[in-house]
Design a protein around this motif. Sequence first.
Motif, short mmCIF file in Angstrom:
data_model
loop_
_atom_site.label_atom_id
_atom_site.label_comp_id
_atom_site.label_asym_id
_atom_site.label_seq_id
_atom_site.Cartn_x
_atom_site.Cartn_y
_atom_site.Cartn_z
N UNK B 204 46.77 27.18 30.68
CA UNK B 204 47.62 28.35 30.91
C UNK B 204 46.84 29.65 30.71
N UNK B 205 45.96 29.67 29.70
CA UNK B 205 45.14 30.87 29.49
C UNK B 205 44.25 31.10 30.71
N UNK B 206 43.65 30.01 31.22
CA UNK B 206 42.76 30.15 32.37
C UNK B 206 43.52 30.68 33.58
N UNK B 207 44.73 30.20 33.80
CA UNK B 207 45.49 30.64 34.97
C UNK B 207 45.96 32.08 34.80
N UNK B 208 46.54 32.38 33.63
CA UNK B 208 47.15 33.70 33.46
C UNK B 208 46.10 34.80 33.31
N UNK B 209 45.03 34.49 32.53
CA UNK B 209 44.10 35.57 32.21
C UNK B 209 42.82 35.53 33.03
N UNK B 210 42.59 34.46 33.78
CA UNK B 210 41.38 34.40 34.60
C UNK B 210 41.70 34.29 36.08
N UNK B 211 42.36 33.19 36.47
CA UNK B 211 42.54 32.92 37.90
C UNK B 211 43.42 33.96 38.59
N UNK B 213 44.29 37.12 37.66
CA UNK B 213 43.61 38.42 37.81
C UNK B 213 42.48 38.36 38.82
N UNK B 214 41.76 37.22 38.85
CA UNK B 214 40.66 37.09 39.82
C UNK B 214 41.21 37.15 41.25
N UNK B 215 42.33 36.50 41.50
CA UNK B 215 42.95 36.57 42.82
C UNK B 215 43.26 38.02 43.19
N UNK B 216 43.85 38.75 42.24
CA UNK B 216 44.26 40.12 42.53
C UNK B 216 43.04 41.01 42.77
N UNK B 217 42.02 40.88 41.90
CA UNK B 217 40.88 41.79 42.05
C UNK B 217 40.00 41.43 43.25
N UNK B 218 39.85 40.14 43.56
CA UNK B 218 39.08 39.82 44.77
C UNK B 218 39.87 40.24 46.01
N UNK B 219 41.21 40.17 45.92
CA UNK B 219 42.03 40.65 47.03
C UNK B 219 41.84 42.14 47.24
N UNK B 220 41.91 42.89 46.14
CA UNK B 220 41.72 44.34 46.24
C UNK B 220 40.33 44.68 46.76
N UNK B 221 39.34 43.86 46.37
CA UNK B 221 37.96 44.14 46.77
C UNK B 221 37.75 43.98 48.27
#
Lengths: 258, 290
Positions: B204-211, B213-221
């Motif tokens: 759950x930590x990996x999904x909520x705090x890593x994956x 956010x990574x989806x959102x920031x790579x999307x924004x990038x």
Amino acid sequence: MTGGGVILPRRRLLAGAGGLVAAVPLLSACDAINEAPLTRKILSMGEEMHQASQRALMDRDALAREFTRADLSPVFRSNGTNLPAGDAYAAHAARGFADWRVAVTGLVNTPLSLSMADIRSMPQRSQITRHDCVEGWSAIGEWTGVQLSRVLAAAGLRDRARYIVFRCADRIGDALYYESCDLVDALHPQTILAWALNRELLPIANGAPLRLRIERQLGYKHAKYLTGIEAVASLDGIGAGKGGFWEDRVDYEWYAGI
Amino acid sequence: MGNMAEAEAPIAPPVAADAPPPPTPARVYRHRLPVRIWHWVNAVTLLILLMSGLMIFNAHPRLYWGDYGANADHAWLAIAAQGDTGYLRIGETRIETTGVLGRWTDGEGVVRKLAFPGWATIPTSYDLASGRRWHLLFAWVLAIGLTLYMLWTALGGHLKKDLHVRRGEWAPRHIWHDIKDHARLRFPRGEAAARYGILQKLSYIAVIFLLLPLMIFTGLAMSPGINAAWPWLVEVFGGRQSARSIHFIAASALVAFFLVHIAMVLLAGPVNELRSMVTGWFRLPPEKDA
């Protein structure tokens, strides 16, 4: 949406092939939702939120990254029209676009008709930027041309002007390609009318003799084969009123900074 | 889904040794309302983002590393068709995927040469513009929901109470024990079922705090406007095409999480698990007699 799935007897839905039988009406129901006018209205809120937040986050003149010649794509892909149809364009190409004119009209004090020589005699800007296609690919190229802001200054924008419409020589299906942007992007320092790609005359596939570069937006905004630049107060009444060829036809975002 | 009890959870009082067994198993209030709302909003949002994302991928089913990448450049991943064969290529490895990827038959029996099949995309037939509309609106739902949820987990105590990995739990023996229990499908019973296990916490930590956010920031990038506003963001990921590749890899990791998550719910008791994510109340599986 058809009621085809709804009237199926429950037993059949649960039968062995139930998954498949049930899936087909479900999928068409999803597509019906996608096409409903209310859905389209709600979906377009996303674009408005992105535009408002991006404009709030970025300086009016925030620059797209400029690369070096070492970063250039070996091949700069073209997309959309690769060769405008018709004798008129072919004749222009045969004469090296010596008689090509770009009209600057609409809400300006002094309408202009610029030749390629006129455009090249104005102060020039070169920039190595990344071109991002809506499809997902990117290519880096070096563009040279005149800033649109200089052309608009020479014509003198009137106070009522809100948008700049770009008219093109390429016809796709039933209509000529066109695009538009607001004055924030029109007057941006990297928004240029480019006549050279990688220090050579613009190839026909990439929009010869003149194309728009509007570096903070996706590729379909970068109108090719420019014939006219028109300052307007509203996009209503131009094409289907959504501000661009693909915007009118397939509902691409007009604000393509996303 | 997860086992998470509140400190004040009304666990049934212990029963005297000679008393008859309680008529109903002990219940705990396992998921508070914000968790339940976020869970279901997210379930719908991620499904829409995945399916509309696959539509967007279909417009250019090739992935690259670096700043640029188009048809003439080397793609590290590509889905395509050659003749009658659909295939997925990763590096130099080619996997035949006819019928599913690259070449498939749609509901009307028409052969399509697109990467992902119609049943997996929004909408079902090729429509990049609509795929983008769905994707770019629901990206807002994901980002706003995740931000609110992160604030709530941090401020509301959920993070400290339920997700915080305690010192003893980091012990390799403890982790190995949990892995073995999962492999043998031995799930915690009694009061132990009210808390998250170490593997649950970590995923759950990996999904909520890593994956996510990574989806959102790579999307924004990938957004040319954001690239001008925050030029550092796309650089962090090594260029726009790298950001697109990482976006795809992280999405695949989320799909993998989803599959394991669903498998665990089914194995641990789907009715009880589902009910707890709807009403909040979870029935503790009774301790097995020795």
